[in-house]
Scaffold this motif. Structure first.
Motif, mmCIF file in Angstrom:
data_model
loop_
_atom_site.group_PDB
_atom_site.id
_atom_site.type_symbol
_atom_site.label_atom_id
_atom_site.label_comp_id
_atom_site.label_asym_id
_atom_site.label_seq_id
_atom_site.Cartn_x
_atom_site.Cartn_y
_atom_site.Cartn_z
ATOM 1 N N ARG A 143 0.842 -1.207 0.000
ATOM 2 C CA ARG A 143 0.000 0.000 0.000
ATOM 3 C C ARG A 143 0.873 1.252 0.000
ATOM 4 N NH1 ARG A 143 -2.477 2.859 4.548
ATOM 5 N NH2 ARG A 143 -3.950 4.357 3.704
ATOM 6 N N ARG A 144 1.946 1.225 0.771
ATOM 7 C CA ARG A 144 2.840 2.393 0.831
ATOM 8 C C ARG A 144 3.505 2.624 -0.523
ATOM 9 N NH1 ARG A 144 5.392 0.673 4.698
ATOM 10 N NH2 ARG A 144 7.414 0.068 3.815
ATOM 11 N N PHE A 145 3.964 1.557 -1.175
ATOM 12 C CA PHE A 145 4.624 1.702 -2.470
ATOM 13 C C PHE A 145 3.638 2.121 -3.563
ATOM 14 C CE2 PHE A 145 7.787 -1.602 -0.765
ATOM 15 C CZ PHE A 145 8.553 -0.597 -0.185
ATOM 16 N N ASP A 146 2.399 1.674 -3.457
ATOM 17 C CA ASP A 146 1.375 2.113 -4.407
ATOM 18 C C ASP A 146 1.125 3.616 -4.261
ATOM 19 O OD1 ASP A 146 1.059 -0.404 -5.493
ATOM 20 O OD2 ASP A 146 -0.691 -0.921 -4.277
ATOM 21 N N MET A 147 1.146 4.105 -3.024
ATOM 22 C CA MET A 147 0.979 5.545 -2.789
ATOM 23 C C MET A 147 2.132 6.330 -3.408
ATOM 24 S SD MET A 147 -0.320 5.470 1.197
ATOM 25 C CE MET A 147 -0.366 7.255 1.367
ATOM 26 N N ILE A 148 3.339 5.811 -3.270
ATOM 27 C CA ILE A 148 4.505 6.476 -3.853
ATOM 28 C C ILE A 148 4.401 6.475 -5.376
ATOM 29 C CG2 ILE A 148 7.013 6.363 -4.129
ATOM 30 C CD1 ILE A 148 7.107 5.045 -1.336
ATOM 31 N N ALA A 149 4.014 5.330 -5.936
ATOM 32 C CA ALA A 149 3.904 5.221 -7.393
ATOM 33 C C ALA A 149 2.887 6.207 -7.946
ATOM 34 C CB ALA A 149 3.529 3.794 -7.779
ATOM 35 N N SER A 202 3.494 13.409 -11.296
ATOM 36 C CA SER A 202 4.598 14.370 -11.435
ATOM 37 C C SER A 202 5.125 14.882 -10.108
ATOM 38 C CB SER A 202 4.200 15.562 -12.326
ATOM 39 O OG SER A 202 3.874 15.115 -13.621
ATOM 40 N N GLY A 203 4.772 14.210 -9.009
ATOM 41 C CA GLY A 203 5.305 14.592 -7.714
ATOM 42 C C GLY A 203 6.735 14.106 -7.532
ATOM 43 N N VAL A 204 7.459 14.771 -6.645
ATOM 44 C CA VAL A 204 8.824 14.384 -6.296
ATOM 45 C C VAL A 204 8.789 13.783 -4.897
ATOM 46 C CG1 VAL A 204 11.191 15.202 -5.917
ATOM 47 C CG2 VAL A 204 9.786 16.205 -7.743
ATOM 48 N N VAL A 205 9.414 12.615 -4.729
ATOM 49 C CA VAL A 205 9.347 11.874 -3.472
ATOM 50 C C VAL A 205 10.750 11.638 -2.927
ATOM 51 C CG1 VAL A 205 8.626 9.713 -2.374
ATOM 52 C CG2 VAL A 205 7.224 10.714 -4.194
ATOM 53 N N ALA A 206 10.931 11.906 -1.632
ATOM 54 C CA ALA A 206 12.206 11.623 -0.967
ATOM 55 C C ALA A 206 12.078 10.323 -0.186
ATOM 56 C CB ALA A 206 12.583 12.771 -0.039
ATOM 57 N N LEU A 223 13.251 10.633 -5.718
ATOM 58 C CA LEU A 223 12.731 9.920 -6.877
ATOM 59 C C LEU A 223 11.743 10.775 -7.655
ATOM 60 C CD1 LEU A 223 11.969 6.425 -5.256
ATOM 61 C CD2 LEU A 223 14.140 7.273 -6.186
ATOM 62 N N ALA A 224 11.668 10.514 -8.965
ATOM 63 C CA ALA A 224 10.710 11.215 -9.818
ATOM 64 C C ALA A 224 10.402 10.342 -11.031
ATOM 65 C CB ALA A 224 11.263 12.569 -10.250
ATOM 66 N N VAL A 280 12.747 4.344 -12.297
ATOM 67 C CA VAL A 280 12.437 5.666 -11.755
ATOM 68 C C VAL A 280 13.685 6.535 -11.830
ATOM 69 C CG1 VAL A 280 10.632 4.854 -10.182
ATOM 70 C CG2 VAL A 280 13.015 4.923 -9.388
ATOM 71 N N LEU A 281 13.491 7.835 -11.900
ATOM 72 C CA LEU A 281 14.604 8.776 -11.796
ATOM 73 C C LEU A 281 15.070 8.773 -10.341
ATOM 74 C CD1 LEU A 281 14.742 12.385 -13.205
ATOM 75 C CD2 LEU A 281 15.321 11.936 -10.826
ATOM 76 N N ASN A 282 16.374 8.689 -10.136
ATOM 77 C CA ASN A 282 16.929 8.595 -8.787
ATOM 78 C C ASN A 282 18.101 9.566 -8.654
ATOM 79 O OD1 ASN A 282 18.112 7.899 -6.361
ATOM 80 N ND2 ASN A 282 18.802 5.882 -7.022
ATOM 81 N N THR A 283 18.046 10.433 -7.649
ATOM 82 C CA THR A 283 19.164 11.315 -7.335
ATOM 83 C C THR A 283 19.336 11.364 -5.830
ATOM 84 O OG1 THR A 283 20.129 13.520 -7.713
ATOM 85 C CG2 THR A 283 17.780 13.436 -7.245
#
Length: 331
Positions: free
Chosen positions: A13-19, A25-29, A48-49, A152-155
């Protein structure tokens, strides 16, 4: 007082929310488990983006990382899907687990992931396996299921200029707040953290239709002791004069010692400095208004007097909101 925290113990559920946040187009730390050692962020301390959104490259560089807009970004890809998107050789191989390999993005895929494809068609990727990184693999898999893109984009997770990747939870929260809302979500273990909107209505309290006060107005309180500095900058002409007001508050969550400013923050003007000094936890907005309005001389029929009060109220609320957003006050 600046954060909204939601506990989500179910990994899927947590990973689905992140996805879904990334897809929007949100940015997630991400702050997950032990820290990492080496030149790359590999999913434990990452921002991540969505790699499909080319405009996110400029946005993350300028609004999140506060650096030059041309800096490139790298992808984290599911190892079992990577050879369908990159020229890596044997299918399913874990060719680049530490983001140390530069590979060509397949020509048919370059237009699909422009945010992680460099101008020469290359990409420095990380391949992720369920054995080495089970949680990160599950997160990318959730994005793959939602979008059809297995990466995913990762920085690296750091937003404060000249500071390294975050190490402690306190570092992560400070870096998240410093992003000023450009990072939509911070995920720390089982916690989904978002920035709390400034509740300006609480400053006015709650009153029934009959005029009965049911909830008193909130009283802004400073985050800690502070120092003020006022300097006057004089140019070549008499008209070229600028007064600069700065504040330093070591206890505010976004405070940064050292560096060019050594924690000093420039205020909008002298009025904002005065409002900050009034935020003692015992003064509400009406009391602040009284500091600038002579009640004995008020005339409710005087249009200019009413306009002055309206402008004063608006300016006080604007500065309280700004001071809240930068962590100097809360209520």
């Amino acid at each position: 007082p600046w954060l909204e925290v939601e506990t989500v113990r179910n990994n899927q559920r947590r990973f689905d929310m992140i996805a879904r946040e990334l897809d929007a187009s949100g940015v997630v730390a991400i702050y997950n488990g032990r820290s990492e050692m080496g030149p790359r962020a590999l999913g434990h301390r990452s921002i991540l983006a969505d790699p499909r959104k080319k405009g996110l490259v400029r946005f993350i560089n300028e609004a999140v990382k506060f650096r030059e807009s041309f800096r490139p970004f790298a992808p984290s890809a599911l190892a079992e899907e990577a050879t369908k998107w990159f020229d890596l050789g044997a299918p399913g191989s874990n060719a680049s687990p530490y983001m140390s390999l530069t590979a060509q993005v397949k020509e048919s895929k370059r237009a699909l992931i422009p945010a992680v494809t460099h101008v020469d068609g290359s990409s420095r990727l990380q391949t992720v396996t369920p054995e080495a990184e089970p949680l990160y693999h599950q997160l990318i898999s959730a994005f793959f299921k939602l979008t059809g893109v297995p990466l995913v984009l990762n920085t690296s997770f750091n937003t404060l200029p000249s500071e390294p990747i975050v190490e402690t939870p306190q570092n992560a929260i400070r870096s998240f707040l410093y992003s000023m809302g450009s990072i939509e979500m911070l995920v720390m273990g089982d916690y989904i953290i978002r920035r709390k909107d400034c509740d300006v209505r609480a400053l006015m309290g709650e009153v029934t239709k009959e005029g009965e006060m049911v909830k008193p107005p909130a009283m802004p309180r400073r985050s800690g002791a502070f120092s003020l500095e006022t300097t006057t900058e004089i140019g070549e002409t008499e008209e070229d004069i600028r007064v600069v007001n700065k504040v330093r508050m070591p206890n505010r969550p976004m405070h940064k010692s050292g560096g060019k400013d050594n924690g000093w923050f420039e205020l909008l003007d002298d009025f904002e400095m005065q409002i900050l000094t009034l935020c003692d936890g015992a003064t509400d907005v009406q009391d602040m208004m009284k500091e600038y309005v002579d009640e004995d001389g008020l005339d409710e029929n005087d249009t200019r007097s009413m306009e002055f009060q309206q402008n004063l109220f608006s300016n006080i609320m604007r500065r309280l909101t700004r001071l809240y957003e930068y962590g100097f006050i809360s209520w």
